[in-house]
Design a protein around this motif. Structure first.
Motif, short mmCIF file in Angstrom:
data_model
loop_
_atom_site.label_atom_id
_atom_site.label_comp_id
_atom_site.label_asym_id
_atom_site.label_seq_id
_atom_site.Cartn_x
_atom_site.Cartn_y
_atom_site.Cartn_z
N GLU A 1 -10.93 0.38 -16.75
CA GLU A 1 -11.45 1.45 -15.94
C GLU A 1 -11.18 1.57 -14.28
O GLU A 1 -10.94 2.34 -13.78
CB GLU A 1 -13.13 1.90 -16.08
N VAL A 2 -11.55 0.22 -14.04
CA VAL A 2 -11.39 -0.03 -12.31
C VAL A 2 -10.04 0.32 -12.04
O VAL A 2 -9.59 0.98 -11.13
CB VAL A 2 -11.59 -1.48 -12.14
N PHE A 3 -9.08 -0.21 -12.58
CA PHE A 3 -7.57 -0.16 -12.21
C PHE A 3 -7.27 1.40 -12.35
O PHE A 3 -6.23 1.78 -11.77
CB PHE A 3 -6.60 -1.11 -13.17
N GLN B 1 -5.73 6.02 -9.50
CA GLN B 1 -5.94 7.52 -9.31
C GLN B 1 -6.39 8.12 -7.92
O GLN B 1 -6.10 9.07 -7.46
CB GLN B 1 -6.76 8.05 -10.33
N SER B 2 -6.89 6.77 -7.28
CA SER B 2 -7.67 6.99 -5.81
C SER B 2 -6.73 6.18 -4.61
O SER B 2 -7.39 6.24 -3.59
CB SER B 2 -9.14 6.94 -5.95
N ILE C 1 0.79 -1.26 -0.12
CA ILE C 1 -0.01 -0.02 -0.09
C ILE C 1 0.89 1.12 -0.01
O ILE C 1 0.51 2.17 -0.56
CB ILE C 1 -1.00 -0.22 1.26
N GLN C 2 1.86 1.23 0.71
CA GLN C 2 2.77 2.22 0.87
C GLN C 2 3.40 2.69 -0.52
O GLN C 2 3.61 3.78 -0.67
CB GLN C 2 3.78 2.32 1.86
N LYS C 3 3.97 1.62 -1.07
CA LYS C 3 4.59 1.84 -2.56
C LYS C 3 3.51 2.11 -3.33
O LYS C 3 3.90 3.01 -4.35
CB LYS C 3 4.81 0.34 -2.87
N LEU C 4 2.30 1.66 -3.40
CA LEU C 4 1.24 2.15 -4.23
C LEU C 4 0.98 3.64 -4.08
O LEU C 4 0.78 4.54 -5.01
CB LEU C 4 -0.26 1.20 -4.10
N ARG D 1 5.47 2.13 -9.74
CA ARG D 1 4.73 1.40 -10.88
C ARG D 1 4.97 -0.19 -10.88
O ARG D 1 3.99 -0.65 -11.02
CB ARG D 1 5.35 1.73 -12.23
N GLU D 2 6.06 -0.73 -10.23
CA GLU D 2 6.28 -1.94 -10.09
C GLU D 2 5.10 -2.64 -9.06
O GLU D 2 4.60 -3.59 -9.25
CB GLU D 2 7.62 -2.25 -9.63
N ALA D 3 4.77 -2.06 -8.09
CA ALA D 3 3.81 -2.56 -7.18
C ALA D 3 2.57 -2.44 -7.90
O ALA D 3 1.81 -3.10 -7.66
CB ALA D 3 3.79 -1.25 -5.68
N PHE D 4 2.06 -1.25 -8.38
CA PHE D 4 0.92 -1.15 -9.13
C PHE D 4 0.90 -2.28 -10.05
O PHE D 4 -0.45 -3.09 -10.25
CB PHE D 4 0.69 0.02 -10.15
N ASN D 5 1.96 -2.89 -10.89
CA ASN D 5 1.91 -3.91 -11.85
C ASN D 5 1.62 -5.11 -10.97
O ASN D 5 1.05 -5.94 -11.58
CB ASN D 5 3.34 -3.92 -12.44
#
Length: 182
Positions: A44-46, A51-52, A2-5, A10-14
């Motif tokens: 759209e979900v991702f 974004q949020s 969560i902290q990385k996100l 980007r890697e955490a999001f991937n």
């Protein structure tokens, strides 16, 4: 993670996308019954998650938060489709069927005619449910979420979820019985 996100890693999001992508697409498909729409809405979900993520408070599991976003996006798409269907009905009255068909969502996925008919009948039965019953029923019986998880996703109580599922099951059973008698 969560902290990385939250720090736009980007890697955490991937990793997050890889972890939840299939589940989100499957949930979208179960609501929308169209593969392309399910893939579009999952994107759209991702985007929404990305974004949020800063507003994610951690009061629920991240998976619950993602599914809440998924359900909301799917319900928005269903409402948009219903508006298009109303327009399609008007266009038929005005003899502009081709435009109405395109605006109403185009063609069904490539399946046999018989499977399309079954899917249409099931979709009609589920579409006939009140929105909150359809969401609870789909999350429970199709996606396999527990009642407590559904309560978190829908932001309601477990007792309310149990009641919604019970009423939905009765309505679905009644409607499917009518269809089978035909």
């Amino acid at each position: 993670m969560i902290q990385k996100l939250k720090s736009n890693d980007r890697e955490a999001f991937n990793e997050l996308v890889a972890l939840y992508k299939n589940s989100v697409i499957n949930t979208c498909y179960r609501f929308l019954l169209d593969k392309q729409d399910a893939e579009d809405i999952s994107q759209e979900v991702f985007i929404e998650v990305y974004q949020s993520i800063h507003s994610f408070r951690g009061e629920a599991k991240i998976s619950t938060w993602i599914y809440r976003i998924t359900v909301t996006k799917c319900l928005d798409e269903i409402k948009k489709r219903q508006r298009k269907k109303r327009f399609a009905s008007i266009s038929k009255l005005l003899h502009i069927d081709d435009v109405g068909h395109w605006l109403a969502g185009g063609k069904m996925p490539d399946q046999s005619i018989q499977e399309n008919e079954k899917m249409k009948e099931i979709a009609m039965v589920l579409d006939g449910l009140p929105e909150n019953q359809r969401v609870a029923f789909t999350l429970s019986k199709i996606d396999g979420f527990s009642n407590s998880e559904i309560a978190e996703i829908m932001d309601t109580t477990i007792i309310a979820v149990e009641s919604l599922i019970y009423r939905a099951k009765k309505k679905v059973a009644t409607q499917l019985e009518i269809i089978l008698k035909k």
